[in-house]
Design an enzyme around this catalytic site. Structure first.
Site, PDB file in Angstrom:
ATOM      1  N   HIS A 196     -13.369   4.187  -5.182  1.00 52.86           N
ATOM      2  CA  HIS A 196     -12.035   4.518  -5.672  1.00 52.86           C
ATOM      3  C   HIS A 196     -12.040   5.542  -6.815  1.00 52.86           C
ATOM      4  O   HIS A 196     -10.982   5.841  -7.364  1.00 52.86           O
ATOM      5  CB  HIS A 196     -11.338   3.238  -6.124  1.00 52.86           C
ATOM      6  N   ASP A 232     -11.942  -3.951 -10.627  1.00 56.35           N
ATOM      7  CA  ASP A 232     -12.564  -3.533  -9.369  1.00 56.35           C
ATOM      8  C   ASP A 232     -13.246  -2.189  -9.577  1.00 56.35           C
ATOM      9  O   ASP A 232     -12.625  -1.136  -9.504  1.00 56.35           O
ATOM     10  CB  ASP A 232     -11.524  -3.424  -8.257  1.00 56.35           C
ATOM     11  N   ILE A 252     -10.280   6.721  -2.338  1.00 54.40           N
ATOM     12  CA  ILE A 252      -9.075   6.087  -1.825  1.00 54.40           C
ATOM     13  C   ILE A 252      -8.552   5.069  -2.838  1.00 54.40           C
ATOM     14  O   ILE A 252      -9.269   4.629  -3.733  1.00 54.40           O
ATOM     15  CB  ILE A 252      -9.335   5.389  -0.477  1.00 54.40           C
ATOM     16  N   GLY A 274      -7.057  -1.257  -1.878  1.00 54.99           N
ATOM     17  CA  GLY A 274      -6.102  -1.981  -1.053  1.00 54.99           C
ATOM     18  C   GLY A 274      -5.287  -2.967  -1.865  1.00 54.99           C
ATOM     19  O   GLY A 274      -4.095  -3.158  -1.621  1.00 54.99           O
TER      20      GLY A 274
END
Length: 290
Positions: free
Chosen positions: A198, A193, A213, A216
């Site tokens: 991120h 990902d 962040i 998820g």
């Protein structure tokens, strides 16, 4: 409009062949915190953790299905016919995985992916991306990703399901805390990902966040590992399905508070970020097991 719901739903499923080996599994497990579990005298060599990190003892956590093949199915879904979105507007809204049998440590599979639904939440559109994987012995897993695309709603489409499960009225049977390392997003993204949200502070600022962040799906994997280790004796083959709704972000360096309510064949889970007054992170989260 960047999302053409009719075109996306009518598009032919995409088929591709993926493969993985023990290194991919080990990297994923390390990315969700394997080998660093709090409370163990020496977690790097603890037998319970070696099941996730040592190739001679390796088992595969079912959430690995979300990154198998370097997450090509999810990335492909965001470039499907009728879908043209800005990554800065994309947030993962929920994820489910159902395994039809244990995922092998080494393998190859044919994946079939499609946009299964497009919902209009007025201020956002929600894409449901469905992937089914099978090898020569039959079906392996089915996964659904719910992707929020901010600013793309209001096109008059079906609103979609909105029912929420009520919070349990009693305290959980188990509560564990799992720290998120400051570099965890940087490690997790090596499983496929590559969204700069991120890792790149400038991109994160463009998306409205003060800093990058955590994925998820990293929180998702950390949570399943915690449930497996706490309730299922560390036996990943007992997991039948796992679903979660993402209700808030996690920042690297924070601590996850994972509360579990157990029943004979299911674990209800709630996850919160300790340092932000127990801000909700995952809800409507269930692990079905044998």
């Amino acid at each position: 409009m960047p999302i053409d719901a009719e075109k996306a739903l009518a598009a032919e499923p995409r088929t591709s062949r993926i493969s993985w080996d023990h290194k991919d599994v080990q990297l994923y497990h390390l990315g969700i915190g394997a080998g660093a579990r709090p409370g163990l005298a020496d977690p790097a060599v603890d037998p319970g953790e070696l099941r996730y990190t040592l190739e001679s003892r390796l088992q595969v956590l079912p959430s690995f299905a979300t990154v198998a093949g370097a997450g090509a199915a999810l990335a492909g879904g965001l470039s499907a016919p009728g879908v043209d979105v800005d990554l800065a507007a994309v947030l993962h809204g929920g994820q489910s995985v159902r395994v039809h049998r244990p995922v092998p440590v080494r393998g190859s599979a044919v994946t079939t992916s499609k946009v299964a639904a497009v919902y209009d939440k007025v201020k956002a559109a929600v894409l449901v991306l469905r992937t089914e994987a099978a090898d020569d012995d039959g079906p392996l897993w089915t996964s659904d990703s719910q992707i929020f695309v901010r600013g793309e709603g209001g096109f008059g489409g079906e609103r979609g399901p909105s029912a929420r499960t009520a919070y349990p009225a009693v305290a959980g049977d188990h509560v564990v805390e799992r720290p998120v390392r400051p570099d965890q997003a940087l490690l997790y993204r090596l499983s496929g990902d590559w969204n700069p949200l991120h890792a790149d502070p400038d991109f994160a600022a463009k998306a409205g966040f003060g800093r990058p962040i955590l994925h998820g799906l990293c929180t998702y994997g950390m949570t399943l590992k915690a449930v497996t280790d706490t309730v299922l004796g560390g036996d990943v083959t007992r997991v039948r399905s796992y679903r979660a709704r993402f209700t808030g972000v996690v920042f690297p360096g924070e601590t996850l508070r994972i509360e579990m309510w157990t029943s004979p064949d299911q674990v209800r889970v709630e996850v919160r970020a300790v340092e932000r007054d127990n801000a909700p992170v995952l809800d409507d989260t269930f692990v079905e097991h044998s």
